[in-house]
Design an enzyme around this catalytic site. Sequence first.
Site, PDB file in Angstrom:
ATOM      1  N   GLY A   1       0.846  -1.189   0.000  1.00  0.00           N
ATOM      2  CA  GLY A   1       0.000   0.000   0.000  1.00  0.00           C
ATOM      3  C   GLY A   1       0.877   1.232   0.000  1.00  0.00           C
TER       4      GLY A   1
ATOM      5  N   HIS B   1      -4.518   1.772   7.618  1.00  0.00           N
ATOM      6  CA  HIS B   1      -3.145   2.259   7.759  1.00  0.00           C
ATOM      7  C   HIS B   1      -2.892   3.410   6.778  1.00  0.00           C
ATOM      8  CE1 HIS B   1       1.361   1.680   8.180  1.00  0.00           C
ATOM      9  NE2 HIS B   1       1.295   2.334   7.037  1.00  0.00           N
ATOM     10  N   GLU B   2      -3.350   3.215   5.521  1.00  0.00           N
ATOM     11  CA  GLU B   2      -3.124   4.255   4.504  1.00  0.00           C
ATOM     12  C   GLU B   2      -3.957   5.498   4.774  1.00  0.00           C
ATOM     13  OE1 GLU B   2      -0.453   1.676   3.002  1.00  0.00           O
ATOM     14  OE2 GLU B   2      -0.660   3.843   2.813  1.00  0.00           O
TER      15      GLU B   2
ATOM     16  N   HIS C   1      -2.383   7.807   7.062  1.00  0.00           N
ATOM     17  CA  HIS C   1      -1.397   8.679   6.395  1.00  0.00           C
ATOM     18  C   HIS C   1      -2.053   9.957   5.877  1.00  0.00           C
ATOM     19  CE1 HIS C   1       2.415   6.512   6.386  1.00  0.00           C
ATOM     20  NE2 HIS C   1       1.850   5.423   5.936  1.00  0.00           N
TER      21      HIS C   1
ATOM     22  N   GLN D   1       3.226  10.010   1.096  1.00  0.00           N
ATOM     23  CA  GLN D   1       4.513   9.305   1.260  1.00  0.00           C
ATOM     24  C   GLN D   1       5.473   9.608   0.107  1.00  0.00           C
ATOM     25  OE1 GLN D   1       2.378   5.396   2.270  1.00  0.00           O
ATOM     26  NE2 GLN D   1       4.277   5.201   3.417  1.00  0.00           N
TER      27      GLN D   1
ATOM     28  N   CYS E   1       5.828   0.015   7.880  1.00  0.00           N
ATOM     29  CA  CYS E   1       5.505   1.200   7.065  1.00  0.00           C
ATOM     30  C   CYS E   1       6.728   1.594   6.241  1.00  0.00           C
ATOM     31  CB  CYS E   1       5.099   2.357   7.969  1.00  0.00           C
ATOM     32  SG  CYS E   1       4.665   3.855   7.081  1.00  0.00           S
ATOM     33  N   LEU E   2       6.519   1.880   4.984  1.00  0.00           N
ATOM     34  CA  LEU E   2       7.636   2.263   4.120  1.00  0.00           C
ATOM     35  C   LEU E   2       8.239   3.597   4.547  1.00  0.00           C
ATOM     36  CD1 LEU E   2       6.061   1.182   0.732  1.00  0.00           C
ATOM     37  CD2 LEU E   2       7.745  -0.057   2.115  1.00  0.00           C
TER      38      LEU E   2
HETATM   39  O1  K2U Z   1       1.909   2.760   4.134  1.00  0.00           O
HETATM   40  C1  K2U Z   1       2.845   2.023   3.892  1.00  0.00           C
HETATM   41  O2  K2U Z   1       3.998   2.285   4.248  1.00  0.00           O
HETATM   42  C2  K2U Z   1       2.594   0.751   3.186  1.00  0.00           C
HETATM   43  C3  K2U Z   1       2.609  -0.428   4.101  1.00  0.00           C
HETATM   44  C4  K2U Z   1       1.186  -0.928   4.103  1.00  0.00           C
HETATM   45  C5  K2U Z   1       0.805  -1.812   5.230  1.00  0.00           C
HETATM   46  C6  K2U Z   1       1.192  -1.551   6.525  1.00  0.00           C
HETATM   47  C7  K2U Z   1       0.781  -2.393   7.546  1.00  0.00           C
HETATM   48  C8  K2U Z   1      -0.020  -3.473   7.284  1.00  0.00           C
HETATM   49  C9  K2U Z   1      -0.404  -3.708   5.990  1.00  0.00           C
HETATM   50  C10 K2U Z   1       0.005  -2.883   4.977  1.00  0.00           C
HETATM   51  C11 K2U Z   1       3.720  -1.289   3.549  1.00  0.00           C
HETATM   52  O3  K2U Z   1       3.250  -2.118   2.573  1.00  0.00           O
HETATM   53  S1  K2U Z   1       4.653  -2.063   4.792  1.00  0.00           S
HETATM   54  C12 K2U Z   1       5.202  -3.513   4.179  1.00  0.00           C
HETATM   55  C13 K2U Z   1       4.244  -4.629   4.408  1.00  0.00           C
HETATM   56  C14 K2U Z   1       4.195  -5.615   3.486  1.00  0.00           C
HETATM   57  C15 K2U Z   1       3.352  -6.680   3.687  1.00  0.00           C
HETATM   58  C16 K2U Z   1       2.538  -6.759   4.817  1.00  0.00           C
HETATM   59  C17 K2U Z   1       2.600  -5.759   5.738  1.00  0.00           C
HETATM   60  C18 K2U Z   1       3.469  -4.673   5.547  1.00  0.00           C
HETATM   61 ZN    ZN Z   2       2.699   3.500   6.098  1.00  0.00          ZN
END
Ligand code: K2U
Ligand code: ZN
Length: 174
Positions: A47, A137-138, A141, A52, A95-96
Amino acid sequence: MAIRPILTAPDLRLKQKSAPVEGGVTDEHRALMDDMLETMYEAPGIGLAAIQVGVPLRIIVMDLAREGEEKQPRYFVNPEILWASEETQPYEEGCLSVPDFYDEVERPARVKLRYLNYKGEQIEEDAEGLFAVCIQHEMDHLEGVLFIDHLSRLKRENALRKLKKARKEAALQA
Ligand code: K2U
Ligand code: ZN
């Protein structure tokens, strides 16, 4: 399409509240979503919110397809949560924008969403499981909220201290 730099905490731009897209979804918004998706795949992540990559607009991209499955890109413009379950579920989030830090966050298990899709059509959809976790989560943001803001002050300060140390070490090696 282009891969854009992802902002990382404690960048204050991540604390901005993003503005709604006005006047419908344009080709410019679609070009941004294409770049966001390419950036997310390269990270890799599942996501990404526009803030971001430094754009304070209420736009999210997502792809929950597993490794080896056909890609299933999703686009959410001006997403709203119309209803959230009282029942909650814990999930080990990352989170990225907060690299190399993971911790458990409790969120509503099911939500009802309304958003505009890539074409600008209004959609209402129910989300549960990883979809519910990721969209919440998104959407955090879009409010300038990071998942570490849901943790204890000690855990949040520990995460930010690790990020600042990593950033200082990277600058010394540059
Ligand atoms: O917002 C972001 O940084 C994207 C996250 C989204 C996410 C966070 C927590 C739980 C689910 C999704 C990134 O994709 S973090 C990497 C990731 C990859 C697989 C599963 C969970 C997190
Ligand atoms: Zn995030």
